[in-house]
Design a protein around this motif. Structure first.
Motif, mmCIF file in Angstrom:
data_model
loop_
_atom_site.group_PDB
_atom_site.id
_atom_site.type_symbol
_atom_site.label_atom_id
_atom_site.label_comp_id
_atom_site.label_asym_id
_atom_site.label_seq_id
_atom_site.Cartn_x
_atom_site.Cartn_y
_atom_site.Cartn_z
ATOM 1 N N MET A 39 -0.821 -3.223 -4.116
ATOM 2 C CA MET A 39 -2.228 -3.573 -4.264
ATOM 3 C C MET A 39 -3.166 -2.373 -4.091
ATOM 4 O O MET A 39 -4.283 -2.375 -4.589
ATOM 5 N N LYS A 40 -2.690 -1.337 -3.399
ATOM 6 C CA LYS A 40 -3.568 -0.212 -3.078
ATOM 7 C C LYS A 40 -2.796 1.108 -3.118
ATOM 8 O O LYS A 40 -1.688 1.203 -2.592
ATOM 9 N N ILE A 41 -3.392 2.088 -3.771
ATOM 10 C CA ILE A 41 -2.851 3.451 -3.794
ATOM 11 C C ILE A 41 -3.864 4.337 -3.089
ATOM 12 O O ILE A 41 -4.995 4.496 -3.556
ATOM 13 N N ASP A 42 -3.485 4.906 -1.956
ATOM 14 C CA ASP A 42 -4.439 5.659 -1.146
ATOM 15 C C ASP A 42 -4.654 7.078 -1.670
ATOM 16 O O ASP A 42 -3.976 7.547 -2.585
ATOM 17 N N GLU A 43 -5.582 7.757 -1.039
ATOM 18 C CA GLU A 43 -5.992 9.111 -1.398
ATOM 19 C C GLU A 43 -4.794 10.069 -1.473
ATOM 20 O O GLU A 43 -3.949 10.112 -0.585
ATOM 21 N N SER A 44 -4.728 10.813 -2.581
ATOM 22 C CA SER A 44 -3.716 11.868 -2.786
ATOM 23 C C SER A 44 -2.286 11.364 -2.695
ATOM 24 O O SER A 44 -1.360 12.152 -2.480
ATOM 25 N N ALA A 45 -2.072 10.079 -2.884
ATOM 26 C CA ALA A 45 -0.743 9.491 -2.688
ATOM 27 C C ALA A 45 0.330 10.162 -3.545
ATOM 28 O O ALA A 45 1.459 10.386 -3.090
ATOM 29 N N PHE A 46 -0.007 10.493 -4.794
ATOM 30 C CA PHE A 46 0.948 11.123 -5.703
ATOM 31 C C PHE A 46 0.448 12.491 -6.179
ATOM 32 O O PHE A 46 0.853 12.971 -7.240
ATOM 33 N N SER B 283 -7.175 -0.998 -6.014
ATOM 34 C CA SER B 283 -7.839 0.185 -5.460
ATOM 35 C C SER B 283 -6.971 1.421 -5.654
ATOM 36 O O SER B 283 -5.789 1.410 -5.303
ATOM 37 N N ILE B 284 -7.570 2.466 -6.238
ATOM 38 C CA ILE B 284 -6.890 3.754 -6.416
ATOM 39 C C ILE B 284 -7.740 4.813 -5.725
ATOM 40 O O ILE B 284 -8.905 5.019 -6.070
ATOM 41 N N GLY B 285 -7.184 5.495 -4.743
ATOM 42 C CA GLY B 285 -7.953 6.420 -3.912
ATOM 43 C C GLY B 285 -8.274 7.740 -4.586
ATOM 44 O O GLY B 285 -7.725 8.103 -5.634
ATOM 45 N N GLU B 286 -9.153 8.493 -3.950
ATOM 46 C CA GLU B 286 -9.576 9.802 -4.457
ATOM 47 C C GLU B 286 -8.374 10.732 -4.601
ATOM 48 O O GLU B 286 -7.528 10.819 -3.711
ATOM 49 N N GLY B 287 -8.318 11.415 -5.737
ATOM 50 C CA GLY B 287 -7.260 12.394 -5.945
ATOM 51 C C GLY B 287 -5.859 11.832 -5.948
ATOM 52 O O GLY B 287 -4.892 12.572 -5.724
ATOM 53 N N ALA B 288 -5.723 10.541 -6.243
ATOM 54 C CA ALA B 288 -4.413 9.885 -6.143
ATOM 55 C C ALA B 288 -3.354 10.563 -7.002
ATOM 56 O O ALA B 288 -2.177 10.620 -6.621
ATOM 57 N N PHE B 289 -3.751 11.087 -8.161
ATOM 58 C CA PHE B 289 -2.806 11.758 -9.058
ATOM 59 C C PHE B 289 -3.271 13.179 -9.393
ATOM 60 O O PHE B 289 -2.870 13.754 -10.412
ATOM 61 N N SER B 290 -4.081 13.743 -8.549
ATOM 62 C CA SER B 290 -4.614 15.084 -8.792
ATOM 63 C C SER B 290 -3.497 16.121 -8.857
ATOM 64 O O SER B 290 -2.518 16.047 -8.118
ATOM 65 N N ASP B 291 -3.638 17.071 -9.778
ATOM 66 C CA ASP B 291 -2.718 18.216 -9.896
ATOM 67 C C ASP B 291 -1.305 17.826 -10.309
ATOM 68 O O ASP B 291 -0.359 18.564 -10.044
ATOM 69 N N THR C 211 0.837 -1.204 0.000
ATOM 70 C CA THR C 211 0.000 0.000 0.000
ATOM 71 C C THR C 211 0.870 1.252 0.000
ATOM 72 O O THR C 211 1.815 1.365 0.775
ATOM 73 N N ILE C 212 0.536 2.188 -0.895
ATOM 74 C CA ILE C 212 1.125 3.528 -0.854
ATOM 75 C C ILE C 212 0.138 4.398 -0.084
ATOM 76 O O ILE C 212 -0.991 4.609 -0.522
ATOM 77 N N GLY C 213 0.533 4.886 1.070
ATOM 78 C CA GLY C 213 -0.380 5.552 1.991
ATOM 79 C C GLY C 213 -0.852 6.919 1.528
ATOM 80 O O GLY C 213 -0.341 7.501 0.559
ATOM 81 N N GLU C 214 -1.816 7.454 2.246
ATOM 82 C CA GLU C 214 -2.410 8.749 1.934
ATOM 83 C C GLU C 214 -1.341 9.840 1.899
ATOM 84 O O GLU C 214 -0.562 10.003 2.830
ATOM 85 N N SER C 215 -1.303 10.565 0.786
ATOM 86 C CA SER C 215 -0.388 11.710 0.598
ATOM 87 C C SER C 215 1.084 11.336 0.771
ATOM 88 O O SER C 215 1.925 12.210 1.016
ATOM 89 N N ALA C 216 1.417 10.088 0.614
ATOM 90 C CA ALA C 216 2.767 9.610 0.909
ATOM 91 C C ALA C 216 3.846 10.331 0.102
ATOM 92 O O ALA C 216 4.916 10.657 0.624
#
Length: 513
Positions: free
Chosen positions: A405-412, A429-437, A383-388
Motif C-alpha cells: 500500500m505504501k512505498i516510502d522515501e528512497s525505498a528503491f 502513496s509513493i515517497g520522495e525519491g522512491a526511484f531516484s537515480d 509498506t516498503i520502508g525508507e531506503s529499504a
C-alpha cells in the motif's frame, strides 16, 4: 560573512539562467555572460578556450573588466566550472575587482601550481580548486578584509570566523584556525599525512572527501565536532584516533567508503563516545547507538540503535540483527550494495525475518524495513520502508505484490539493475525519491490512484523513456522527472492540476498532452 556572500552568489543563479543567448560573448579566449541589475551591467566568466600562441607557463590573468563592441564591462565573478579541467593552466592571477569564485571554478586543473586571489574577492566556494593536485601556492592579497592565507599557509581562511575554507596538498594549517570548513580539502588526492594543530574545534562535512592518499591524520585534543562523511573515500587511511573532547559526530558515517580502514580508537576519557574491543566502530555512550563504522564492523550485542546512516559506504555482505538492537532504519544501510543475507535473533521482541525472505520486517510483518539482493518479499507486507532496498534490488522488473500500500522515501533509490517498474493498484502513496537515480530504469507503469508524484521520485533516471500515469494524479512534484533525458512517452492525465518547478528539467522530448 563568507557564507552570506556565497548565498548571494546562488541567488544570482536565477538571474543568469534568464540571460539570452546574445548576452554571451568571447574576448581573448574568455567566455563572458552578461548580467543585468537595474541600470548597471556586469559580467561573469563562464569559460575559457586555450589559445595556441599563449605561453601558459606564464600566469593567466582573469580580467576584472573587458571591453566588447566599444562598451566596457565589469567582471563580477568566476562562474561554476568556468576553467574546470583545463590542463594547460599552470599559474593564475585573478585581477582585483572580481568578488566571487564559484563551485568547481578551477576544479581538476591538474597542472595548476599557483593562484593569486586579490583584495576584492569576498567569497570562494570550497570546491573552487578541487582536484588541483599540483597546486602548491595559494595566496590571498594581504589587504583582503574577508579572507586571508595567513602564516604562508597556502590556504584560504575566513577572517571573521578563523575557518579554513579552501586547502591544497601543500596547506599547513595555522594555529589560529578554529575550524576546518566543509569540503575544505576535497580531492586533495596527493595529500599523505596531516597534523591538525591544537585550537581546531570543528571539522566540517566532507572536509577530507576523496583524499585518497591520506595515510595518517592526527586530530587535536581541542576537537569537539566532526561532520558527516568527514573522511569520505580516504582509502589509504588505516587507523584513526578520536580524542577525548569530541562530543558531536555527524549522523552519516564519517568513514564512508574508507576501504582500507581497519582500526578506530576512541580515547578512554571521552564522555560521549567509545570504541569497541575490536576497535572497528564508534558507539555513542548515552544510548549504545552505532554511529561510525569501517569494513570490519559487525553488529554485536553491545549495540542498541543503528543511528542515521551509520554503515553508509561500508562493505557488508551479511547482516544479523541481535536481540539488543531496538531501532533499525533502512537508511542505516544506504551505500551497502553487497548485502546478500539478513537474519534476526529468533527471540527478537521488535523484528522478524521469515524463513527464506532474507529481509528485516516489523514484528507484525506489515513493514519491510531492510531488503537485500536475495530478498523475497513475504506475503502480508504493506509498506516498503525508507531506503529499504537502496541500491540492492537485483531484478530487471520490479513487480510488487498486490498487498503493498505504501512505498516510502528512497525505498528503491540507486537500484541500477531495475529496467521496468510496475506499481500495483493497491499502492496509495509513493515517497520522495522512491526511484531516484535508477539509471537503467526505462519503463514505469503506475496502476495505482496516487494523487501526487512526489518530488525527486524519478530524478536522474537517465534511461527512462516511457511512463504511464493513471487518471487521478493531481500533482507532479518538484524535480519529479528531472534529468530523465530520454523521456519520450508520457501523457499527463486530465486530473493533473499542478506541475511544480523543474518537474521535467532536462527532459528535451517531454510534451504535455
Amino acid at each position: 560573512m563568507i557564507q552570506k556572500h556565497l548565498m548571494l552568489a546562488l541567488l544570482w543563479l536565477v538571474v543568469i539562467c534568464q540571460a539570452k543567448a546574445n548576452d554571451t560573448f568571447c574576448e581573448n579566449g574568455f567566455e563572458f555572460r552578461l548580467l543585468r541589475a537595474g541600470d548597471c551591467s556586469s559580467l561573469v566568466v563562464t569559460g575559457y578556450h586555450p589559445i595556441p600562441s599563449v605561453d601558459y607557463s606564464q600566469p593567466l590573468h582573469v580580467p576584472a573588466s573587458v571591453t566588447h563592441d566599444g562598451i566596457k564591462y565589469i567582471v563580477e565573478r568566476i562562474w561554476h566550472d568556468a576553467f574546470s579541467g583545463l590542463a594547460c593552466l599552470q599559474h593564475v592571477i585573478i585581477d582585483d575587482g572580481i568578488s566571487i569564485i564559484n563551485d568547481n571554478a578551477f576544479a581538476r586543473c591538474i597542472n595548476l601550481k599557483s593562484v593569486y586571489v586579490p583584495t576584492s574577492v569576498e567569497g570562494v566556494s570550497p570546491s573552487a580548486f578541487a582536484g588541483c593536485y599540483s597546486l602548491s601556492s595559494l595566496v590571498v592579497d594581504t589587504r583582503n578584509e574577508y579572507i586571508d592565507s595567513r602564516d604562508s599557509s597556502n590556504a584560504i581562511i575566513d577572517v571573521d570566523n578563523d575557518e579554513l575554507l579552501v586547502a591544497c596538498p601543500s596547506t599547513r594549517i595555522p594555529h589560529s584556525v578554529r575550524s576546518i570548513g566543509e569540503m575544505a580539502f576535497i580531492n586533495c588526492t596527493t595529500l599523505e599525512e596531516l597534523v591538525i594543530p591544537e585550537g581546531v574545534e570543528s571539522i566540517g562535512s566532507s572536509a577530507f572527501c576523496n583524499c585518497s592518499s591520506l595515510k595518517s591524520i592526527t586530530l587535536p585534543e581541542s576537537l569537539k565536532k566532526i561532520g558527516n562523511n568527514a573522511f569520505d573515500r580516504c582509502n589509504s587511511l588505516a587507523t584513526i584516533y578520536i580524542p577525548k573532547n569530541v562530543s558531536e559526530i555527524g549522523c552519516m558515517n564519517i568513514f564512508s567508503w574508507c576501504n582500507g580502514l581497519s582500526s578506530i580508537m576512541v580515547d578512554n576519557d571521552n564522555l560521549y563516545y567509545r570504541s569497541r574491543p575490536e576497535n572497528d566502530a564508534i558507539v555513542r555512550k548515552s544510548d549504545s547507538a552505532l554511529v561510525a563504522t569501517c569494513g570490519r564492523t559487525m553488529i554485536g550485542d553491545d549495540i542498541s540503535i543503528l543511528d542515521g546512516e551509520c554503515l553508509y559506504g561500508t562493505v557488508v555482505h551479511s547482516v544479523n540483527i541481535p536481540k539488543t538492537v531496538a531501532k533499525v532504519s533502512g537508511s542505516a544501510f544506504v551505500g551497502c550494495y553487497g548485502i546478500d543475507e539478513i537474519t534476526v535473533a529468533p527471540d527478537h521482541p521488535d523484528f522478524i525475518s521469515p524463513k527464506g525472505s532474507n529481509a528485516l520486517l516489523s514484528k507484525d510483518g506489515k513493514t519491510l524495513l531492510l531488503g537485500c539482493r536475495s530478498t523475497v518479499i513475504p506475503d502480508g507486507v504493506e509498506t516498503i520502508g525508507e531506503s529499504a532496498f537502496w541500491g540492492r534490488y537485483p531484478n530487471l522488473v520490479l513487480h510488487l505484490p498486490e498487498t503493498i500500500m505504501k512505498i516510502d522515501e528512497s525505498a528503491f533509490g540507486h537500484c541500477n539493475a531495475v529496467e521496468e517498474v510496475i506499481i500495483p493498484k493497491s499502492v496509495h502513496s509513493i515517497g520522495e525519491g522512491a526511484f531516484s537515480d535508477c539509471v537503467n530504469l526505462a519503463v514505469v507503469q503506475i496502476l495505482s490512484p496516487v494523487k501526487t508524484i512526489e518530488k525527486f521520485t524519478f530524478n536522474n533516471c537517465y534511461s527512462l523513456s516511457t511512463v504511464s500515469l493513471p487518471e487521478g494524479v493531481e500533482t507532479i512534484g518538484l524535480c519529479a522527472f528531472k534529468n530523465c533525458k530520454n523521456l519520450k512517452h508520457i501523457s499527463l492525465p486530465k486530473s493533473v492540476t499542478k506541475v511544480e518547478y523543474w518537474s521535467f528539467e532536462n527532459c528535451p522530448a517531454f510534451e504535455k498532452k
